[in-house]
Design a protein around this motif. Structure first.
Motif, PDB file in Angstrom:
ATOM      1  N   SER A  62       0.814  -1.225   0.000  1.00 45.74           N
ATOM      2  CA  SER A  62       0.000   0.000   0.000  1.00 45.74           C
ATOM      3  C   SER A  62       0.842   1.266   0.000  1.00 45.74           C
ATOM      4  O   SER A  62       0.415   2.298   0.510  1.00 45.74           O
ATOM      5  N   GLY A  63       2.036   1.194  -0.562  1.00 50.30           N
ATOM      6  CA  GLY A  63       2.813   2.404  -0.774  1.00 50.30           C
ATOM      7  C   GLY A  63       3.860   2.689   0.282  1.00 50.30           C
ATOM      8  O   GLY A  63       4.079   1.900   1.210  1.00 50.30           O
ATOM      9  N   THR A  64       4.497   3.842   0.131  1.00 47.62           N
ATOM     10  CA  THR A  64       5.663   4.182   0.949  1.00 47.62           C
ATOM     11  C   THR A  64       5.468   5.399   1.844  1.00 47.62           C
ATOM     12  O   THR A  64       6.295   5.668   2.708  1.00 47.62           O
ATOM     13  N   HIS A 129       6.437  -2.799  -2.330  1.00 49.19           N
ATOM     14  CA  HIS A 129       7.646  -2.070  -1.958  1.00 49.19           C
ATOM     15  C   HIS A 129       8.309  -2.775  -0.791  1.00 49.19           C
ATOM     16  O   HIS A 129       7.617  -3.295   0.101  1.00 49.19           O
ATOM     17  N   SER A 149      10.790  -0.746  -5.385  1.00 50.40           N
ATOM     18  CA  SER A 149       9.502  -1.136  -5.953  1.00 50.40           C
ATOM     19  C   SER A 149       9.632  -2.416  -6.769  1.00 50.40           C
ATOM     20  O   SER A 149      10.634  -2.643  -7.452  1.00 50.40           O
TER      21      SER A 149
END
Length: 231
Positions: A62-64, A129, A149
């Motif tokens: 769900s991203g960084t 990630h 990524s």
């Protein structure tokens, strides 16, 4: 980990941790094909002063940003989610390899993510990630790396649509809606598949399967994409 390699030296000289350069995670390739599988190889680079220090590779789907605070001034660039929890509790289990270990004499470690072949093409577009936390002898985080990524992609360009047998999809609308089916791809359509009432927002080629012909009656097609019929 039962063998604390040089951990006593780290505990006796915490200033080395403070003076060490930032840790870095490198990863290649940047994407893996769901049909073929493969490995994203990771390389953790720190400094010789951190030789023997434990590390743990964590991940997020769900991203960084905003990331996760793991210590004073330390933000791990991964958002908490179920995958992060799994990487925390399932270290060194496939698809992760050497995700938990100790840095070598140069402050370096090698690890990886192994993607098996033949996964669901519906996973296309998913991005994971990964980043690393480096610890002291008491397993207190001392350094975190950048995030790397990993994109899941589809190299397949011909998709079978078959409502009465094996295929990738059972309806044209289902195929069009799939994120794995991209502009320019081919839908190989078998007998018995319906053609009416689908929303077309991609540029596709519809081709009749070998030995079969299209029988399109009053198709209702909406959208901005273009398609060609053959067969």
């Amino acid at each position: 980990m039962s063998s604390p390699i040089r951990l006593a030296a780290l505990a006796a000289a915490p200033c080395l941790l403070a003076l060490a350069p930032a840790a870095q995670l490198q990863g290649a390739p940047e994407s893996l094909a769901l049909s073929a599988g493969g490995t994203q190889s990771w390389r953790i680079e720190t400094a010789p002063a951190l030789a023997g220090a434990p590390y743990l590779i964590l991940g997020s789907a769900s991203g960084t940003a905003p990331g996760l605070v793991v210590g004073p001034g330390l933000v791990l660039p991964l958002n908490p989610d179920a995958y992060l929890t799994w990487t925390l509790t399932a270290a060194n289990q496939l698809p992760l390899t050497q995700s938990f270990g100790v840095l070598d004499a140069n402050g370096v470690a090698e690890a990886g993510f192994v993607l098996p072949a033949g996964l669901d093409p519906g996973l296309a577009g998913l991005a994971l990630h990964h980043a690393v936390a480096v610890f002291d002898a008491a397993y207190v985080p001392q350094l975190v790396t950048n995030a790397v990524s990993l994109q899941f992609v589809v190299t397949k360009e011909v998709w079978e649509v078959n409502s009465g047998g094996p295929g990738d999809f059972v309806q044209i609308a289902e195929a069009i809606a799939s994120p794995a089916v991209l502009n320019g791809h081919v839908l190989l359509v078998h007998k018995g598949v319906g053609y009416a009432n689908f929303v077309l927002d991609k540029d596709l080629h519809l081709i009749a399967a070998a030995g079969e012909r299209f029988s399109v009656k009053y198709p209702v097609v909406q959208g901005v994409g273009d398609f060609t019929l053959s067969g």
